[in-house]
Design a protein around this motif. Structure first.
Motif, mmCIF file in Angstrom:
data_model
loop_
_atom_site.group_PDB
_atom_site.id
_atom_site.type_symbol
_atom_site.label_atom_id
_atom_site.label_comp_id
_atom_site.label_asym_id
_atom_site.label_seq_id
_atom_site.Cartn_x
_atom_site.Cartn_y
_atom_site.Cartn_z
ATOM 1 N N GLU A 108 36.189 106.611 -21.168
ATOM 2 C CA GLU A 108 36.312 105.244 -21.666
ATOM 3 C C GLU A 108 37.776 104.826 -21.674
ATOM 4 O O GLU A 108 38.151 103.787 -21.154
ATOM 5 C CB GLU A 108 35.752 105.134 -23.081
ATOM 6 C CG GLU A 108 34.342 105.677 -23.226
ATOM 7 C CD GLU A 108 33.403 105.149 -22.166
ATOM 8 O OE1 GLU A 108 33.498 103.973 -21.795
ATOM 9 O OE2 GLU A 108 32.559 105.936 -21.687
ATOM 10 N N THR A 112 38.538 101.421 -20.016
ATOM 11 C CA THR A 112 38.487 100.355 -20.999
ATOM 12 C C THR A 112 39.861 99.803 -21.379
ATOM 13 O O THR A 112 40.174 98.641 -21.142
ATOM 14 C CB THR A 112 37.792 100.843 -22.276
ATOM 15 O OG1 THR A 112 36.455 101.190 -21.952
ATOM 16 C CG2 THR A 112 37.807 99.761 -23.332
ATOM 17 N N GLN A 117 46.624 100.434 -20.125
ATOM 18 C CA GLN A 117 46.390 100.343 -18.684
ATOM 19 C C GLN A 117 47.501 101.033 -17.885
ATOM 20 O O GLN A 117 47.260 101.627 -16.840
ATOM 21 C CB GLN A 117 46.278 98.880 -18.262
ATOM 22 C CG GLN A 117 45.538 98.706 -16.946
ATOM 23 C CD GLN A 117 44.075 98.380 -17.172
ATOM 24 O OE1 GLN A 117 43.594 98.363 -18.305
ATOM 25 N NE2 GLN A 117 43.357 98.128 -16.102
ATOM 26 N N MET A 155 36.156 104.539 -8.996
ATOM 27 C CA MET A 155 35.331 103.632 -9.779
ATOM 28 C C MET A 155 33.866 104.017 -9.682
ATOM 29 O O MET A 155 33.153 104.097 -10.695
ATOM 30 C CB MET A 155 35.475 102.217 -9.211
ATOM 31 C CG MET A 155 36.428 101.275 -9.898
ATOM 32 S SD MET A 155 37.177 101.751 -11.417
ATOM 33 C CE MET A 155 36.636 100.384 -12.426
ATOM 34 N N THR A 158 32.865 107.242 -11.490
ATOM 35 C CA THR A 158 32.726 107.219 -12.956
ATOM 36 C C THR A 158 31.250 107.192 -13.376
ATOM 37 O O THR A 158 30.913 107.612 -14.476
ATOM 38 C CB THR A 158 33.430 106.013 -13.591
ATOM 39 O OG1 THR A 158 32.834 104.807 -13.130
ATOM 40 C CG2 THR A 158 34.917 106.006 -13.282
#
Lengths: 190, 190
Positions: A108, A112, A117, A155, A158
DNA sequence: ACCTGAACACCGTTCAAGT
DNA sequence: ACCTGAACACCGTTCAAGT
């Protein structure tokens, strides 16, 4: 010119930092939702000290995780030497998934966090590099197409660690991995 | 035989439930991390009342989300009537992603929650059904292969709303969607 | 039968005071 | 320069008391 890692640190500060990471690793493994205060207490330091070293929970998580990521990314070359690119990629992806499934909270944090970031980017760097190697090796043999963005692949990967726990989950994860590889093979039509 | 939805409810209880949902919807839109206590206060009810209606945060999130999901899933047939299956699927997937991107906390609740896994299942039901329709329609025309598990597709689709915000993120989401569709087209080789 | 709201244990975070 | 730990505002959650 005494210690090991970072030149700036001094005396007990380094020892504390190390102890925090040590405790956090075991404590997070037991319960991904442990509070920072509990970690601080178990590490026998004040909460303020923990915050001095790690300004946010994510910062701590990422640092804890970084070692594991490093170990995994360091193994890429060897894996590529010992197996065909796509098989090596399969193997590596499963390990990444297994790791992320456990540290769960981390998966996460990686996607998230709006604020973290940047930290995330630093952490994804090695992972992106690792995936790039697999893609390049596989493309060189014509096993997959050219020009796949490694971040896109991450991506999609995940999804592998969001699968439910248990046998059925692992089977689904394998199916997903094969679907992702199929997407690497065949260029989108539109 | 007075009111609308559930027969069990009585008097102000129904009104309270409705108000909680109403407040929660707007409040969550403004800040996905609002506390339940704040929602209760804004709804002018005691925290205990909120807990009576929704035993967990996830339960509330899912109920709030359910309306939106219902709207989206209800549109499937019409979308399939107006466009080719894969185009309809693209469109629908982007809408789902846009929705989940906003409610953000929800995406997590749907996959993460160990306890709410059942609630989740109830919520995924309609989504799974919707995806199934698209897959069946596309497969019937030979646009994609047979035997794709809709749950697998949903798993992969979750990547669409974990993409970073902004223009670049949307472009990546489109790339991911096309990669997923490529995987629907071509059976895994191994 | 349902609601209220005070209360509990705990959270993340800060910051004066120490060394 | 770094650490301590009390303190703050707030969290989720419970439960006696009301109606």
């Amino acid at each position: 010119m005494a210690s090991e890692t970072n030149p700036g640190g001094r005396a007990d500060a380094q020892r504390n930092r190390a102890r925090i990471l040590d405790v956090a690793r075991t404590e997070l493994a037991a319960d991904p939702d442990v509070s920072l205060n509990v970690i601080a207490k178990r590490a026998a330091i004040g909460p303020g000290t923990l915050y001095r070293h790690f300004p946010s929970r994510e910062a701590l998580l990422l640092t804890v995780y970084q070692d594991d990521v490093a170990t995994l990314t360091a193994s890429v070359d060897q894996m590529l030497a010992e197996a065909e690119p796509l098989d090596a990629f399969r193997d590596w992806s499963r390990r990444l998934a297994a790791q992320s499934r456990i540290k769960h909270g981390l998966g996460e944090a990686l996607t998230t966090s709006a604020a973290a970031q940047e930290l995330t980017r630093a952490n994804w760097g090695p992972v992106t590099a690792a995936v790039s190697k697999f893609l390049a090796a596989a493309a060189a043999r014509g096993d997959i197409r050219d020009g796949v963005d490694p971040v896109d692949v991450i991506m999609l990967l995940t999804a592998l660690w969001r699968v439910p726990k248990g046998e059925a989950g692992l089977e689904q994860a394998d199916r997903l991995l094969e679907m992702i590889i199929a997407a690497l093979r065949h260029a989108p039509a539109r």
